[in-house]
Scaffold this active site. Structure first.
Site, PDB file in Angstrom:
ATOM      1  N   SER A 141     -39.124  -2.896  -3.289  1.00 32.83           N
ATOM      2  CA  SER A 141     -37.940  -2.517  -4.076  1.00 32.83           C
ATOM      3  C   SER A 141     -38.333  -2.376  -5.538  1.00 32.83           C
ATOM      4  CB  SER A 141     -36.868  -3.603  -3.958  1.00 32.83           C
ATOM      5  OG  SER A 141     -35.891  -3.451  -4.975  1.00 32.83           O
ATOM      6  N   TYR A 154     -35.027 -12.426  -4.232  1.00 31.07           N
ATOM      7  CA  TYR A 154     -35.318 -11.067  -3.732  1.00 31.07           C
ATOM      8  C   TYR A 154     -36.493 -10.446  -4.490  1.00 31.07           C
ATOM      9  CZ  TYR A 154     -34.057  -6.240  -2.242  1.00 31.07           C
ATOM     10  OH  TYR A 154     -34.050  -4.958  -1.724  1.00 31.07           O
TER      11      TYR A 154
HETATM   12  N1  CAA Z   1     -29.479  -9.879 -17.456  1.00 29.23           N
HETATM   13  C1  CAA Z   1     -29.270 -11.073 -18.065  1.00 29.23           C
HETATM   14  N2  CAA Z   1     -28.150 -11.781 -17.912  1.00 29.23           N
HETATM   15  C2  CAA Z   1     -27.201 -11.265 -17.126  1.00 29.23           C
HETATM   16  C3  CAA Z   1     -27.349 -10.045 -16.472  1.00 29.23           C
HETATM   17  C4  CAA Z   1     -28.552  -9.335 -16.669  1.00 29.23           C
HETATM   18  N3  CAA Z   1     -28.793  -8.151 -16.060  1.00 29.23           N
HETATM   19  N4  CAA Z   1     -26.240  -9.790 -15.748  1.00 29.23           N
HETATM   20  C5  CAA Z   1     -25.401 -10.839 -15.970  1.00 29.23           C
HETATM   21  N5  CAA Z   1     -25.982 -11.725 -16.815  1.00 29.23           N
HETATM   22  C6  CAA Z   1     -25.411 -12.968 -17.316  1.00 29.23           C
HETATM   23  C7  CAA Z   1     -23.978 -12.739 -17.744  1.00 29.23           C
HETATM   24  O1  CAA Z   1     -23.916 -12.308 -19.069  1.00 29.23           O
HETATM   25  C8  CAA Z   1     -23.374 -14.113 -17.575  1.00 29.23           C
HETATM   26  O2  CAA Z   1     -23.724 -14.907 -18.686  1.00 29.23           O
HETATM   27  P1  CAA Z   1     -22.705 -16.043 -19.239  1.00 29.23           P
HETATM   28  O3  CAA Z   1     -22.477 -17.001 -18.103  1.00 29.23           O
HETATM   29  O4  CAA Z   1     -23.461 -16.640 -20.391  1.00 29.23           O
HETATM   30  O5  CAA Z   1     -21.462 -15.291 -19.643  1.00 29.23           O
HETATM   31  C9  CAA Z   1     -24.123 -14.697 -16.362  1.00 29.23           C
HETATM   32  O6  CAA Z   1     -25.340 -13.919 -16.246  1.00 29.23           O
HETATM   33  C10 CAA Z   1     -23.325 -14.555 -15.084  1.00 29.23           C
HETATM   34  O7  CAA Z   1     -23.076 -13.163 -14.853  1.00 29.23           O
HETATM   35  P2  CAA Z   1     -21.986 -12.641 -13.807  1.00 29.23           P
HETATM   36  O8  CAA Z   1     -20.625 -12.806 -14.383  1.00 29.23           O
HETATM   37  O9  CAA Z   1     -22.352 -11.270 -13.353  1.00 29.23           O
HETATM   38  O10 CAA Z   1     -22.161 -13.704 -12.655  1.00 29.23           O
HETATM   39  P3  CAA Z   1     -21.612 -13.651 -11.232  1.00 29.23           P
HETATM   40  O11 CAA Z   1     -21.868 -14.999 -10.666  1.00 29.23           O
HETATM   41  O12 CAA Z   1     -20.225 -13.086 -11.168  1.00 29.23           O
HETATM   42  O13 CAA Z   1     -22.548 -12.547 -10.511  1.00 29.23           O
HETATM   43  C11 CAA Z   1     -24.515 -11.621  -9.609  1.00 29.23           C
HETATM   44  C12 CAA Z   1     -23.935 -12.778 -10.417  1.00 29.23           C
HETATM   45  C13 CAA Z   1     -23.968 -11.663  -8.177  1.00 29.23           C
HETATM   46  C14 CAA Z   1     -26.024 -11.839  -9.566  1.00 29.23           C
HETATM   47  C15 CAA Z   1     -24.124 -10.269 -10.271  1.00 29.23           C
HETATM   48  O14 CAA Z   1     -24.495 -10.297 -11.620  1.00 29.23           O
HETATM   49  C16 CAA Z   1     -24.818  -9.086  -9.625  1.00 29.23           C
HETATM   50  O15 CAA Z   1     -24.443  -8.658  -8.550  1.00 29.23           O
HETATM   51  N6  CAA Z   1     -25.828  -8.550 -10.287  1.00 29.23           N
HETATM   52  C17 CAA Z   1     -26.599  -7.404  -9.765  1.00 29.23           C
HETATM   53  C18 CAA Z   1     -27.802  -7.869  -9.035  1.00 29.23           C
HETATM   54  C19 CAA Z   1     -28.460  -6.689  -8.383  1.00 29.23           C
HETATM   55  O16 CAA Z   1     -28.884  -5.737  -9.028  1.00 29.23           O
HETATM   56  N7  CAA Z   1     -28.567  -6.740  -7.051  1.00 29.23           N
HETATM   57  C20 CAA Z   1     -29.110  -5.640  -6.308  1.00 29.23           C
HETATM   58  C21 CAA Z   1     -28.565  -5.703  -4.891  1.00 29.23           C
HETATM   59  S1  CAA Z   1     -29.011  -4.259  -3.936  1.00 29.23           S
HETATM   60  C22 CAA Z   1     -30.638  -4.457  -3.723  1.00 29.23           C
HETATM   61  O17 CAA Z   1     -31.206  -5.478  -3.938  1.00 29.23           O
HETATM   62  C23 CAA Z   1     -31.385  -3.262  -3.242  1.00 29.23           C
HETATM   63  C24 CAA Z   1     -32.533  -3.002  -4.107  1.00 29.23           C
HETATM   64  O18 CAA Z   1     -33.631  -3.383  -3.755  1.00 29.23           O
HETATM   65  C25 CAA Z   1     -32.338  -2.200  -5.311  1.00 29.23           C
HETATM   66  P1  NAP Z   2     -28.939  -2.583   5.311  1.00 29.75           P
HETATM   67  O1  NAP Z   2     -28.186  -1.340   5.578  1.00 29.75           O
HETATM   68  O2  NAP Z   2     -28.216  -3.853   5.103  1.00 29.75           O
HETATM   69  O3  NAP Z   2     -30.031  -2.747   6.466  1.00 29.75           O
HETATM   70  C1  NAP Z   2     -30.814  -3.897   6.595  1.00 29.75           C
HETATM   71  C2  NAP Z   2     -31.108  -4.089   8.056  1.00 29.75           C
HETATM   72  O4  NAP Z   2     -31.961  -5.226   8.248  1.00 29.75           O
HETATM   73  C3  NAP Z   2     -29.835  -4.329   8.874  1.00 29.75           C
HETATM   74  O5  NAP Z   2     -29.864  -3.520  10.013  1.00 29.75           O
HETATM   75  C4  NAP Z   2     -29.948  -5.800   9.222  1.00 29.75           C
HETATM   76  O6  NAP Z   2     -29.331  -6.136  10.434  1.00 29.75           O
HETATM   77  C5  NAP Z   2     -31.455  -5.966   9.339  1.00 29.75           C
HETATM   78  N1  NAP Z   2     -31.833  -7.361   9.295  1.00 29.75           N
HETATM   79  C6  NAP Z   2     -31.445  -8.279   8.380  1.00 29.75           C
HETATM   80  N2  NAP Z   2     -31.977  -9.485   8.687  1.00 29.75           N
HETATM   81  C7  NAP Z   2     -32.686  -9.307   9.815  1.00 29.75           C
HETATM   82  C8  NAP Z   2     -33.453 -10.178  10.636  1.00 29.75           C
HETATM   83  N3  NAP Z   2     -33.599 -11.471  10.342  1.00 29.75           N
HETATM   84  N4  NAP Z   2     -34.054  -9.667  11.730  1.00 29.75           N
HETATM   85  C9  NAP Z   2     -33.911  -8.361  12.052  1.00 29.75           C
HETATM   86  N5  NAP Z   2     -33.203  -7.491  11.333  1.00 29.75           N
HETATM   87  C10 NAP Z   2     -32.599  -7.965  10.226  1.00 29.75           C
HETATM   88  O7  NAP Z   2     -29.840  -2.412   4.018  1.00 29.75           O
HETATM   89  P2  NAP Z   2     -30.769  -1.224   3.543  1.00 29.75           P
HETATM   90  O8  NAP Z   2     -30.318  -0.850   2.206  1.00 29.75           O
HETATM   91  O9  NAP Z   2     -30.921  -0.208   4.595  1.00 29.75           O
HETATM   92  O10 NAP Z   2     -32.145  -2.016   3.347  1.00 29.75           O
HETATM   93  C11 NAP Z   2     -33.299  -1.766   4.128  1.00 29.75           C
HETATM   94  C12 NAP Z   2     -34.521  -2.281   3.365  1.00 29.75           C
HETATM   95  O11 NAP Z   2     -34.649  -1.541   2.165  1.00 29.75           O
HETATM   96  C13 NAP Z   2     -34.420  -3.741   2.954  1.00 29.75           C
HETATM   97  O12 NAP Z   2     -35.689  -4.352   3.070  1.00 29.75           O
HETATM   98  C14 NAP Z   2     -34.015  -3.661   1.506  1.00 29.75           C
HETATM   99  O13 NAP Z   2     -34.390  -4.812   0.794  1.00 29.75           O
HETATM  100  C15 NAP Z   2     -34.784  -2.436   1.093  1.00 29.75           C
HETATM  101  N6  NAP Z   2     -34.286  -1.779  -0.104  1.00 29.75           N
HETATM  102  C16 NAP Z   2     -33.010  -1.328  -0.146  1.00 29.75           C
HETATM  103  C17 NAP Z   2     -32.569  -0.702  -1.294  1.00 29.75           C
HETATM  104  C18 NAP Z   2     -31.176  -0.192  -1.447  1.00 29.75           C
HETATM  105  O14 NAP Z   2     -30.822   0.139  -2.588  1.00 29.75           O
HETATM  106  N7  NAP Z   2     -30.382  -0.092  -0.407  1.00 29.75           N
HETATM  107  C19 NAP Z   2     -33.435  -0.557  -2.382  1.00 29.75           C
HETATM  108  C20 NAP Z   2     -34.731  -1.027  -2.279  1.00 29.75           C
HETATM  109  C21 NAP Z   2     -35.148  -1.635  -1.131  1.00 29.75           C
HETATM  110  P3  NAP Z   2     -27.809  -6.736  10.393  1.00 29.75           P
HETATM  111  O15 NAP Z   2     -26.972  -5.696   9.746  1.00 29.75           O
HETATM  112  O16 NAP Z   2     -27.497  -6.978  11.812  1.00 29.75           O
HETATM  113  O17 NAP Z   2     -27.939  -7.992   9.584  1.00 29.75           O
END
Ligand code: CAA
Ligand code: NAP
Length: 247
Positions: A141, A154
């Site tokens: 990622s 992560y």
């Molecule tokens: N950098 C530094 N500080 C940050 C920040 C950032 N990017 N984002 C938030 N903060 C700080 C906030 O300012 C806040 O500070 P204070 O407590 O001092 O006010 C504190 O962190 C808490 O922030 P939130 O209100 O956002 O906290 P929350 O508990 O409601 O949410 C979280 C936390 C769930 C992690 C949320 O911020 C979030 O979802 N962030 C995005 C994380 C992300 O990018 N995930 C990707 C998921 S998809 C994926 O993983 C696929 C992939 O590979 C790309």
């Molecule tokens: P997704 O739609 O949630 O797919 C993830 C899949 O993994 C689901 O089918 C899930 O099954 C399966 N899985 C989870 N835990 C498992 C386990 N213990 N054993 C077997 N299968 C399991 O997410 P996605 O976005 O396609 O993600 C696929 C991959 O790409 C992940 O490795 C993710 O980290 C990576 N990735 C995603 C993004 C993005 O932006 N979407 C970006 C960078 C990298 P269930 O649904 O049954 O749990």
């Protein structure tokens, strides 16, 4: 193109589905590996059939559990034959700021996103080397490359995926087996749609292309990495992130 046996974990998720479809279009036999607790397998298969993909072989297994992986790969080999192409794609998020992150959230992400590479790859890599051909594609990622607040678990796992890729690539380089990592940016799947709306909007604003990636864009890259002509690329991390992070 030579028909290969391709094994994709997390096959019924967003990226997994697109990768399975890309391989099927390339003429490969696809084994779609899914989590045993996933209860929409039949619905997924119906959707695939409606889209013209009729030949997916399905096997269930938990990638975080090595015994489950042994049984899952053995079943795949019995149903489809020896695995030539492996995509370690299954993954989860348990996002929390580190101050609030619990040990179970750390453990779940490390075991599903990183230890899974040991569990699944172990079942196929030596046999690929013996046969003199293999393609191992590990889904990392952008957040494993650059780090992301709220994702210490992560980011650590996905950075680990890159280290694993580089090490194994060197071990298998003379055996016809390539090992590469794909580092996607934010792709429109259920994993990204789980991000709070305001947070997601602020993330998209920082992407130079101002949009999420399409799963098919990841499928196309995996298709290339799995091809015979990608035989000289190994140990690489391919960033495909709309310009979000440039190395
Ligand atoms: N950098 C530094 N500080 C940050 C920040 C950032 N990017 N984002 C938030 N903060 C700080 C906030 O300012 C806040 O500070 P204070 O407590 O001092 O006010 C504190 O962190 C808490 O922030 P939130 O209100 O956002 O906290 P929350 O508990 O409601 O949410 C979280 C936390 C769930 C992690 C949320 O911020 C979030 O979802 N962030 C995005 C994380 C992300 O990018 N995930 C990707 C998921 S998809 C994926 O993983 C696929 C992939 O590979 C790309
Ligand atoms: P997704 O739609 O949630 O797919 C993830 C899949 O993994 C689901 O089918 C899930 O099954 C399966 N899985 C989870 N835990 C498992 C386990 N213990 N054993 C077997 N299968 C399991 O997410 P996605 O976005 O396609 O993600 C696929 C991959 O790409 C992940 O490795 C993710 O980290 C990576 N990735 C995603 C993004 C993005 O932006 N979407 C970006 C960078 C990298 P269930 O649904 O049954 O749990």
């Amino acid at each position: 193109m030579t028909q290969r046996i391709a094994f994709v974990t997390g096959a019924m998720g967003g990226l997994g589905t697109a990768i399975c479809q890309a391989f099927a279009k390339d003429g490969h036999k696809v084994v779609a590996a899914y989590h045993p607790q996933f209860d929409n397998k039949d619905e997924w298969l119906k959707e695939m059939e409606a889209a013209g993909f009729k030949d997916f072989v399905c096997v269930a297994g938990d990638v975080a559990d090595i015994e489950s992986c042994k049984a899952m790969v053995a079943e795949a080999e019995a149903k489809a034959g020896p695995v030539d192409i492996l995509v370690n794609n299954a993954g989860i998020t348990r996002d929390k700021m580190f101050a609030k992150m619990e040990k179970d959230q750390w453990d779940a992400v490390i075991s599903t996103n990183l230890t899974s590479l040991f569990n699944v790859t172990k079942q196929v890599s030596a046999k690929m080397a013996e046969r003199g051909f293999g393609r191992i594609i590990n889904i990392s990622s952008v957040n494993g490359v650059k780090g992301q607040a709220g994702q210490a678990n992560y980011s650590a796992a996905k950075a680990g995926v890159i280290g694993f890729t580089k090490a194994l690539a060197q071990e298998l380089a003379t055996k016809g087996v390539t090992v590469n990592a794909v580092a996607p940016g934010y792709v429109a799947t259920k994993m990204v749609m789980a991000i709070r709306e305001d947070v997601l909007k602020s993330i998209v604003d920082t992407i130079p292309m101002k949009r999420l990636a399409k799963p098919e864009e990841m499928g196309a890259l995996c298709s290339y990495l799995a091809s015979d002509l990608a035989g000289y690329m190994t140990g690489a991390t391919l960033n495909i992130n709309g310009g979000l992070y440039l190395q």
